[in-house]
Design a protein around this motif. Structure first.
Motif, mmCIF file in Angstrom:
data_model
loop_
_atom_site.group_PDB
_atom_site.id
_atom_site.type_symbol
_atom_site.label_atom_id
_atom_site.label_comp_id
_atom_site.label_asym_id
_atom_site.label_seq_id
_atom_site.Cartn_x
_atom_site.Cartn_y
_atom_site.Cartn_z
ATOM 1 N N ASN A 45 1.418 -1.310 -0.400
ATOM 2 C CA ASN A 45 -0.435 0.146 -0.091
ATOM 3 C C ASN A 45 0.781 1.061 0.101
ATOM 4 N N GLY A 46 1.645 1.628 -0.903
ATOM 5 C CA GLY A 46 1.795 2.532 -1.600
ATOM 6 C C GLY A 46 3.972 2.804 -0.794
ATOM 7 N N PHE A 47 4.407 4.355 0.022
ATOM 8 C CA PHE A 47 5.279 3.970 -0.028
ATOM 9 C C PHE A 47 5.131 3.267 2.189
ATOM 10 N N SER A 48 5.888 3.761 2.862
ATOM 11 C CA SER A 48 6.308 3.380 3.941
ATOM 12 C C SER A 48 7.177 4.115 5.414
ATOM 13 N N GLN A 49 6.501 4.500 6.021
ATOM 14 C CA GLN A 49 7.057 4.796 7.460
ATOM 15 C C GLN A 49 7.583 4.265 8.105
ATOM 16 N N ARG A 50 9.066 4.374 8.402
ATOM 17 C CA ARG A 50 9.755 3.694 9.635
ATOM 18 C C ARG A 50 9.941 4.801 10.921
ATOM 19 N N ASP A 51 10.097 4.328 12.072
ATOM 20 C CA ASP A 51 10.105 4.708 13.268
ATOM 21 C C ASP A 51 12.108 5.570 12.501
ATOM 22 N N GLY A 52 12.024 6.302 13.591
ATOM 23 C CA GLY A 52 13.687 6.989 13.261
ATOM 24 C C GLY A 52 13.655 7.576 11.944
ATOM 25 N N GLU A 53 12.675 7.966 10.756
ATOM 26 C CA GLU A 53 13.668 7.782 10.147
ATOM 27 C C GLU A 53 12.060 9.076 9.144
ATOM 28 N N ASP A 54 12.993 10.743 9.212
ATOM 29 C CA ASP A 54 11.940 12.081 8.736
ATOM 30 C C ASP A 54 11.607 11.505 7.648
ATOM 31 N N ALA A 55 12.101 10.691 6.773
ATOM 32 C CA ALA A 55 11.673 10.557 4.886
ATOM 33 C C ALA A 55 10.702 9.384 5.218
ATOM 34 N N ILE A 56 10.120 9.623 4.550
ATOM 35 C CA ILE A 56 8.820 8.461 4.248
ATOM 36 C C ILE A 56 9.843 7.217 2.791
ATOM 37 N N LEU A 57 8.995 6.314 2.458
ATOM 38 C CA LEU A 57 10.034 5.167 1.614
ATOM 39 C C LEU A 57 9.137 5.437 1.285
ATOM 40 N N TYR A 58 9.908 5.582 -0.528
ATOM 41 C CA TYR A 58 9.286 4.730 -1.389
ATOM 42 C C TYR A 58 10.613 3.708 -2.276
ATOM 43 N N TYR A 59 10.196 3.252 -2.477
ATOM 44 C CA TYR A 59 10.761 2.172 -3.141
ATOM 45 C C TYR A 59 11.959 1.970 -4.983
ATOM 46 N N ASP A 60 11.546 3.658 -5.146
ATOM 47 C CA ASP A 60 13.183 3.760 -5.677
ATOM 48 C C ASP A 60 14.398 3.470 -4.681
ATOM 49 N N LEU A 61 14.699 3.946 -3.695
ATOM 50 C CA LEU A 61 15.875 4.226 -3.236
ATOM 51 C C LEU A 61 17.034 2.914 -3.137
ATOM 52 N N GLU A 62 17.929 3.017 -3.221
ATOM 53 C CA GLU A 62 18.675 2.313 -2.960
ATOM 54 C C GLU A 62 18.596 0.956 -2.157
ATOM 55 N N ARG A 63 18.308 1.044 -1.425
ATOM 56 C CA ARG A 63 17.903 0.416 -0.616
ATOM 57 C C ARG A 63 17.517 -1.130 -0.501
ATOM 58 N N TYR A 64 15.828 -0.693 -1.797
ATOM 59 C CA TYR A 64 15.176 -1.592 -2.096
ATOM 60 C C TYR A 64 15.797 -2.814 -3.162
ATOM 61 N N ARG A 65 17.040 -2.344 -3.582
ATOM 62 C CA ARG A 65 17.790 -2.956 -4.592
ATOM 63 C C ARG A 65 17.836 -4.324 -4.611
ATOM 64 N N PRO A 66 17.945 -4.830 -3.370
ATOM 65 C CA PRO A 66 17.478 -6.425 -3.016
ATOM 66 C C PRO A 66 16.498 -6.802 -3.378
ATOM 67 N N PHE A 67 15.616 -5.785 -2.443
ATOM 68 C CA PHE A 67 14.635 -6.407 -2.774
ATOM 69 C C PHE A 67 13.670 -7.160 -4.197
#
Ligand code: MN
Length: 341
Positions: free
Chosen positions: A128-150
């Motif tokens: 369901n779209g972007f994710s929110q995560r404790d300790g992160e100011d930004a919301i997480l969209y899945y084009d971010l580099e950290r999602y490439r292994p996923f």
């Protein structure tokens, strides 16, 4: 048309059902809540009455994506997936499942993705779209580099990824201030999801993982109507595009995306989507219980398209995309076309 397969059909567990309150007036909530929690008689009656042989079920929204605590997000995703797997096991020829995933943590998302596909037999994932995560100011969209292994794992498992809407956060919604009527399915869902999909396309994700299959609901969240302009604005200015992808955005939209009819029961809109991506990439859906199955089915069954396209969109495209021929009671074969007088 009998034998339809519907893909964007939701359920809830007790822990997530209240996320859907507020999308209808209070006096409709009792009915909506009951619809979300029912995976038996009421739902099957709707399906039988409207020629829907199978629903692919997914958790309501935003649910897991809006749980900032990573351990809680993981726990709720697992609980929802276990619940859904039980429901599917009881009636595998009527229900199949999309996995919910704790996208707050890409590693945890990979673990649950593998479990859902390999152990629970789910046909894809719905997020369901972007994710929110404790300790992160930004919301997480899945084009971010950290999602490439996923994404590499999604491609390796060869399962479709349904990018489903959620509302933007209030602090990111100044354009809607004083105009709450535009939130949700009226407008904000589509805008939010279309931009997320464009971020994926422009990031180069599909150059790195060309076999990813992304599903968008609501006839493509407005993207078919705008796709030409995205690639061709100011065409007299001969400078390369500023995105990171190797090809035009439309290339990825046509090659990596599938669109469903959920909540958008309009022949003019369907025709536009068919003209942009072709009838092989469009799939019937209702968006139960937020939309009615009979509204979707009555429109689709009578829409002015060819019977060949109706069979593809209503049934055979989904069988191919999700590999459903082994679980359908009818064996998956296309129903013979009705004679045309
Ligand atoms: Mn939906």
């Amino acid at each position: 048309m009998k034998g339809k397969i519907a893909l964007e059909e939701h359920f809830a567990i007790q822990e997530t059902v209240d996320d859907s309150a507020g999308f209808v007036p209070a006096d409709y909530w009792v009915e909506l809540r009951a619809r979300l929690l029912d995976l038996n008689d009421g739902r099957l009656r709707e399906m039988d009455a409207n020629g829907v042989e199978m629903m692919l079920l997914s958790l309501n929204a935003p649910a897991v994506q809006a749980i900032p605590s990573v351990p809680t997000a993981i726990e709720i995703a697992q609980r929802a997936n276990d619940f859904l797997a039980d429901a599917v096991a009881k009636q595998p020829s009527r229900f199949q499942g999309f996995a919910a995933l704790p996208m707050q943590d890409p590693e945890a998302a990979i673990v649950e993705l593998r479990r859902a596909v390999r152990d629970l037999g789910f046909r894809g994932v719905l997020v369901n779209g972007f994710s929110q995560r404790d300790g992160e100011d930004a919301i997480l969209y899945y084009d971010l580099e950290r999602y490439r292994p996923f994404w590499a794992e999604v491609e390796a498992l060869d399962v479709p990824f349904y990018l489903h809407p959620r509302n933007p956060l209030r602090q990111h919604s100044t354009i809607y201030e004083g105009h709450d009527w535009l939130l949700g399915p009226t407008w904000a869902f589509g805008q939010e999801t279309a931009v997320h999909a464009l971020r994926l396309m422009g990031s180069g994700l599909f150059d790195a993982h060309p076999n990813l299959k992304i599903v968008l609901g609501h006839m493509g969240e407005g993207l078919p109507y705008s796709m030409w302009r995205i690639d061709h604005r100011n065409a007299w200015v001969k400078t390369p595009p500023k995105h990171h992808a190797k090809r035009k955005i439309a290339h990825y939209f046509i090659k990596n995306f599938y669109l469903t009819t959920s909540g958008n029961f309009r022949t003019q809109t369907l025709i536009d989507a068919m003209l942009e991506v072709g009838s092989d990439r469009i799939l019937f859906s209702a968006d139960w219980p937020f939309e009615n199955v009979d509204h979707a089915a009555n429109w689709f069954d009578g829409a002015a398209i060819s019977e060949t396209d109706r069979q593809k969109i209503g049934r055979t495209n989904s069988i191919g995309l999700f590999g459903l021929d082994d679980v359908l009671a009818s064996g998956g074969a296309a129903k013979p076309l009705q004679d045309v007088d």
